[in-house]
Scaffold this motif. Sequence first.
Motif, PDB file in Angstrom:
ATOM      1  N   ILE A 103       0.840  -1.203   0.000  1.00 52.17           N
ATOM      2  CA  ILE A 103       0.000   0.000   0.000  1.00 52.17           C
ATOM      3  C   ILE A 103       0.874   1.252   0.000  1.00 52.17           C
ATOM      4  O   ILE A 103       0.622   2.212  -0.744  1.00 52.17           O
ATOM      5  CB  ILE A 103      -0.936   0.004   1.221  1.00 52.17           C
ATOM      6  N   VAL A 104       1.892   1.248   0.837  1.00 54.05           N
ATOM      7  CA  VAL A 104       2.777   2.415   0.939  1.00 54.05           C
ATOM      8  C   VAL A 104       3.496   2.666  -0.386  1.00 54.05           C
ATOM      9  O   VAL A 104       3.601   3.814  -0.847  1.00 54.05           O
ATOM     10  CB  VAL A 104       3.791   2.218   2.082  1.00 54.05           C
ATOM     11  N   VAL A 105       3.983   1.597  -1.022  1.00 49.50           N
ATOM     12  CA  VAL A 105       4.655   1.737  -2.314  1.00 49.50           C
ATOM     13  C   VAL A 105       3.686   2.300  -3.353  1.00 49.50           C
ATOM     14  O   VAL A 105       4.053   3.152  -4.172  1.00 49.50           O
ATOM     15  CB  VAL A 105       5.240   0.380  -2.772  1.00 49.50           C
TER      16      VAL A 105
ATOM     17  N   LEU B  58      -5.201   0.747  -4.932  1.00 51.51           N
ATOM     18  CA  LEU B  58      -5.636   1.433  -3.712  1.00 51.51           C
ATOM     19  C   LEU B  58      -7.157   1.403  -3.585  1.00 51.51           C
ATOM     20  O   LEU B  58      -7.702   1.315  -2.482  1.00 51.51           O
ATOM     21  CB  LEU B  58      -5.127   2.871  -3.711  1.00 51.51           C
ATOM     22  N   GLY B  59      -7.849   1.480  -4.732  1.00 48.90           N
ATOM     23  CA  GLY B  59      -9.293   1.349  -4.708  1.00 48.90           C
ATOM     24  C   GLY B  59      -9.729  -0.017  -4.214  1.00 48.90           C
ATOM     25  O   GLY B  59     -10.691  -0.138  -3.433  1.00 48.90           O
ATOM     26  N   LEU B  60      -9.018  -1.067  -4.654  1.00 53.08           N
ATOM     27  CA  LEU B  60      -9.324  -2.420  -4.175  1.00 53.08           C
ATOM     28  C   LEU B  60      -9.108  -2.526  -2.663  1.00 53.08           C
ATOM     29  O   LEU B  60      -9.904  -3.159  -1.954  1.00 53.08           O
ATOM     30  CB  LEU B  60      -8.433  -3.444  -4.889  1.00 53.08           C
ATOM     31  N   VAL B  61      -8.030  -1.915  -2.193  1.00 60.83           N
ATOM     32  CA  VAL B  61      -7.748  -1.922  -0.752  1.00 60.83           C
ATOM     33  C   VAL B  61      -8.908  -1.288   0.015  1.00 60.83           C
ATOM     34  O   VAL B  61      -9.377  -1.820   1.026  1.00 60.83           O
ATOM     35  CB  VAL B  61      -6.430  -1.171  -0.454  1.00 60.83           C
ATOM     36  N   ALA B  62      -9.384  -0.138  -0.488  1.00 60.76           N
ATOM     37  CA  ALA B  62     -10.461   0.575   0.191  1.00 60.76           C
ATOM     38  C   ALA B  62     -11.770  -0.219   0.151  1.00 60.76           C
ATOM     39  O   ALA B  62     -12.480  -0.327   1.158  1.00 60.76           O
ATOM     40  CB  ALA B  62     -10.653   1.948  -0.443  1.00 60.76           C
ATOM     41  N   VAL B  63     -12.092  -0.775  -1.022  1.00 60.82           N
ATOM     42  CA  VAL B  63     -13.346  -1.510  -1.180  1.00 60.82           C
ATOM     43  C   VAL B  63     -13.392  -2.737  -0.272  1.00 60.82           C
ATOM     44  O   VAL B  63     -14.433  -3.061   0.316  1.00 60.82           O
ATOM     45  CB  VAL B  63     -13.541  -1.919  -2.659  1.00 60.82           C
ATOM     46  N   HIS B  64     -12.262  -3.432  -0.145  1.00 59.49           N
ATOM     47  CA  HIS B  64     -12.211  -4.637   0.670  1.00 59.49           C
ATOM     48  C   HIS B  64     -11.960  -4.355   2.151  1.00 59.49           C
ATOM     49  O   HIS B  64     -11.863  -5.288   2.947  1.00 59.49           O
ATOM     50  CB  HIS B  64     -11.126  -5.584   0.142  1.00 59.49           C
ATOM     51  N   GLY B  65     -11.837  -3.075   2.509  1.00 64.23           N
ATOM     52  CA  GLY B  65     -11.613  -2.732   3.912  1.00 64.23           C
ATOM     53  C   GLY B  65     -10.284  -3.200   4.451  1.00 64.23           C
ATOM     54  O   GLY B  65     -10.147  -3.479   5.647  1.00 64.23           O
ATOM     55  N   ASP B  66      -9.277  -3.264   3.553  1.00 63.74           N
ATOM     56  CA  ASP B  66      -7.959  -3.772   3.954  1.00 63.74           C
ATOM     57  C   ASP B  66      -6.966  -2.655   4.241  1.00 63.74           C
ATOM     58  O   ASP B  66      -5.760  -2.898   4.311  1.00 63.74           O
ATOM     59  CB  ASP B  66      -7.389  -4.681   2.854  1.00 63.74           C
ATOM     60  N   TRP B  67      -7.467  -1.431   4.367  1.00 66.28           N
ATOM     61  CA  TRP B  67      -6.552  -0.308   4.589  1.00 66.28           C
ATOM     62  C   TRP B  67      -5.829  -0.469   5.920  1.00 66.28           C
ATOM     63  O   TRP B  67      -6.443  -0.732   6.948  1.00 66.28           O
ATOM     64  CB  TRP B  67      -7.333   0.999   4.575  1.00 66.28           C
ATOM     65  N   GLN B  68      -4.516  -0.312   5.884  1.00 68.74           N
ATOM     66  CA  GLN B  68      -3.694  -0.444   7.083  1.00 68.74           C
ATOM     67  C   GLN B  68      -3.591   0.904   7.789  1.00 68.74           C
ATOM     68  O   GLN B  68      -3.367   1.940   7.145  1.00 68.74           O
ATOM     69  CB  GLN B  68      -2.299  -0.963   6.724  1.00 68.74           C
ATOM     70  N   SER B  69      -3.723   0.882   9.087  1.00 67.10           N
ATOM     71  CA  SER B  69      -3.843   2.127   9.849  1.00 67.10           C
ATOM     72  C   SER B  69      -2.635   3.048   9.711  1.00 67.10           C
ATOM     73  O   SER B  69      -2.766   4.271   9.771  1.00 67.10           O
ATOM     74  CB  SER B  69      -4.082   1.804  11.333  1.00 67.10           C
ATOM     75  N   HIS B  70      -1.459   2.485   9.530  1.00 67.86           N
ATOM     76  CA  HIS B  70      -0.244   3.299   9.500  1.00 67.86           C
ATOM     77  C   HIS B  70       0.235   3.608   8.082  1.00 67.86           C
ATOM     78  O   HIS B  70       1.280   4.249   7.921  1.00 67.86           O
ATOM     79  CB  HIS B  70       0.878   2.605  10.266  1.00 67.86           C
ATOM     80  N   ALA B  71      -0.493   3.158   7.055  1.00 66.03           N
ATOM     81  CA  ALA B  71      -0.009   3.300   5.684  1.00 66.03           C
ATOM     82  C   ALA B  71       0.211   4.762   5.304  1.00 66.03           C
ATOM     83  O   ALA B  71       1.235   5.113   4.705  1.00 66.03           O
ATOM     84  CB  ALA B  71      -0.984   2.641   4.714  1.00 66.03           C
ATOM     85  N   LEU B  72      -0.740   5.621   5.641  1.00 64.91           N
ATOM     86  CA  LEU B  72      -0.594   7.038   5.303  1.00 64.91           C
ATOM     87  C   LEU B  72       0.564   7.680   6.060  1.00 64.91           C
ATOM     88  O   LEU B  72       1.267   8.551   5.522  1.00 64.91           O
ATOM     89  CB  LEU B  72      -1.889   7.792   5.600  1.00 64.91           C
ATOM     90  N   LEU B  73       0.787   7.253   7.296  1.00 69.52           N
ATOM     91  CA  LEU B  73       1.909   7.794   8.067  1.00 69.52           C
ATOM     92  C   LEU B  73       3.237   7.395   7.447  1.00 69.52           C
ATOM     93  O   LEU B  73       4.156   8.223   7.340  1.00 69.52           O
ATOM     94  CB  LEU B  73       1.825   7.305   9.520  1.00 69.52           C
TER      95      LEU B  73
END
Length: 255
Positions: free
Chosen positions: A49-51, A186-201
């Motif tokens: 996700i970060v990459v 990233l859209g797939l990550v959001a749709v599946h609710g797989d977003w990691q809490s620290h990814a944006l940081l």
Amino acid sequence: MIAPADVIVFAALAFIAAFVQTLTGFAFGLLLMAALALIGLMPLPEAAIVVSLLTLANAVMVLAKGWRDIAVKPLLFSLAGALPMVIAGYGLLALLAASSLSVLRLILGVAIIVSSLQLILRPFPLVRLSGGLSFMFFGGLGGLMGGLFSTAGPPLVFQFYRQPLTHPKVRETLVSIFAINSLFRLGLVAVHGDWQSHALLWAAAGLPTVLLSTYLAHRLAPACSVRTLRRGAFVLLVLSGVSLVAPVVLGLWSV
């Protein structure tokens, strides 16, 4: 909470990967994913996700000036093959992350070793532009790798750098494909609710060093040749790939 020492380490890794990418035109995602997998700074799904975020940010800056050089037909054919395979790669990542991290590390290691060959081998140039099915095929391979590890580059770099296209067209078209792949992933990550809490940081910590590294690489290019840098990056990637593959293979051998 992310430890300050981890932020410094990640920023340094992002700086090195971006520096090599700027001077060689290749290997940002591979170098960063390989390093993160080796030191275990974050789980591989979060690292992907970060990459993706950093790739997208870099693409926005590049395309702000160079979007007119995009080769539209190769772009569309490549995306037609890539986007469905991004879904497949993302699903495979979720499956392996939940069931077998060893297999996931093995796949990443092999992909890094094979992909690193592009740093020292030049594709044979073509006289005529490849057909749509060829772009779809290599786009599909890139999409699969992009879905798995956010490293869609190797198959697409091989395909585009042998085409009878100007360097700006190749560069801008590849950047566009990587950006759309990253955005789609990233859209797939959001749709599946797989977003990691620290990814944006993590991405926020890496972005300033990526920008600085890109600027310095253009302004203060090292005295050694690009060929030497490519060989150095090749050695780093091979060692990283072997370090990921060897423990898995030895573990299977000892069973």
